[in-house]
Scaffold this motif. Structure first.
Motif, PDB file in Angstrom:
ATOM      1  N   LYS A  52       0.835  -1.204   0.000  1.00 21.02           N
ATOM      2  CA  LYS A  52       0.000   0.000   0.000  1.00 21.02           C
ATOM      3  C   LYS A  52       0.873   1.259   0.000  1.00 21.02           C
ATOM      4  O   LYS A  52       0.553   2.243  -0.669  1.00 21.02           O
ATOM      5  N   LYS A  57      -0.819   4.719  -0.875  1.00 22.34           N
ATOM      6  CA  LYS A  57      -2.009   4.613  -0.028  1.00 22.34           C
ATOM      7  C   LYS A  57      -1.582   4.594   1.442  1.00 22.34           C
ATOM      8  O   LYS A  57      -1.734   3.604   2.145  1.00 22.34           O
ATOM      9  N   GLU A  60      -4.414   4.030   4.234  1.00 15.30           N
ATOM     10  CA  GLU A  60      -4.844   2.633   4.269  1.00 15.30           C
ATOM     11  C   GLU A  60      -3.757   1.754   4.901  1.00 15.30           C
ATOM     12  O   GLU A  60      -4.061   0.850   5.682  1.00 15.30           O
ATOM     13  N   ASP A  63      -3.741   2.443   8.705  1.00 14.51           N
ATOM     14  CA  ASP A  63      -4.908   1.848   9.361  1.00 14.51           C
ATOM     15  C   ASP A  63      -4.787   0.328   9.472  1.00 14.51           C
ATOM     16  O   ASP A  63      -5.093  -0.246  10.517  1.00 14.51           O
ATOM     17  N   GLU A  64      -4.334  -0.319   8.394  1.00 17.62           N
ATOM     18  CA  GLU A  64      -4.200  -1.776   8.404  1.00 17.62           C
ATOM     19  C   GLU A  64      -3.156  -2.235   9.423  1.00 17.62           C
ATOM     20  O   GLU A  64      -3.391  -3.172  10.183  1.00 17.62           O
TER      21      GLU A  64
END
Length: 174
Positions: A52, A57, A60, A63-64
């Motif tokens: 990502k 990203k 994202e 967050d992951e």
């Protein structure tokens, strides 16, 4: 030996339906793995987060990684290193420094890597980050606002005043 064509046809059809249901199950599991629900370990999450990041990203990725760390450990420090980079790119200096520190303490990166990673450029001048890279216990979060907060002074009766900030020390005359 005579084959009953209806029986053969029905058996073949049943076999195809069975295989299709297995395929659907595999596809559902693969989709869940991609979404992060069934990652086996920190190495899998790290690979996904790094992917990502390479796509730009950053939110994202952050967050992951953070979601995974809520319930799991990253003993290698590799996921923390990826999160440090993503957080720095998002402008979240506190998280970037926190995760860079975790990666450094786990041995995932050296102090040279800390200072040379281009994605960490936004936090490179933060006193907490430079202290970390210098191997010094980082000051608290309030030190970011005041770089002088980590400076200290001592009087040496024979030579004058010794002032130090981080790993730099200067002897000043009286």
């Amino acid at each position: 030996m005579k084959f009953n064509s209806k029986l053969v046809h029905a058996s073949a059809l049943a076999a195809m339906v069975g295989l299709m249901s297995l395929q659907v199950g595999c596809d559902e599991h693969a989709g869940a793995k991609i979404s992060g629900a069934f990652f086996a370990d920190a190495q899998d999450v790290t690979a996904s987060v790094n992917g990502k990041i390479s796509e730009g990203k950053f939110k994202e990725a952050q967050d992951e990684g953070i979601a995974f760390l809520n319930d799991h450990e990253d003993k290698s420090g590799q996921l923390a290193w990826a999160l440090a980079k993503a957080s720095a790119k998002l402008g979240n200096h506190d998280l970037a420094i926190k995760y860079a520190g975790e990666a450094f303490k786990a041995g995932a990166v050296s102090n040279v890597q800390l200072m040379s990673e281009p994605m960490l450029e936004p936090v490179r001048t933060d006193i907490r980050f430079t202290s970390l890279a210098a191997g010094i216990d980082a000051p608290g979060p309030d030190a970011a606002a005041s770089p002088a907060a980590s400076a200290s002074g001592a009087v040496n009766a024979t030579a004058g005043v010794e002032a130090s900030a981080g790993d730099v020390s200067v002897m000043l005359p009286d």
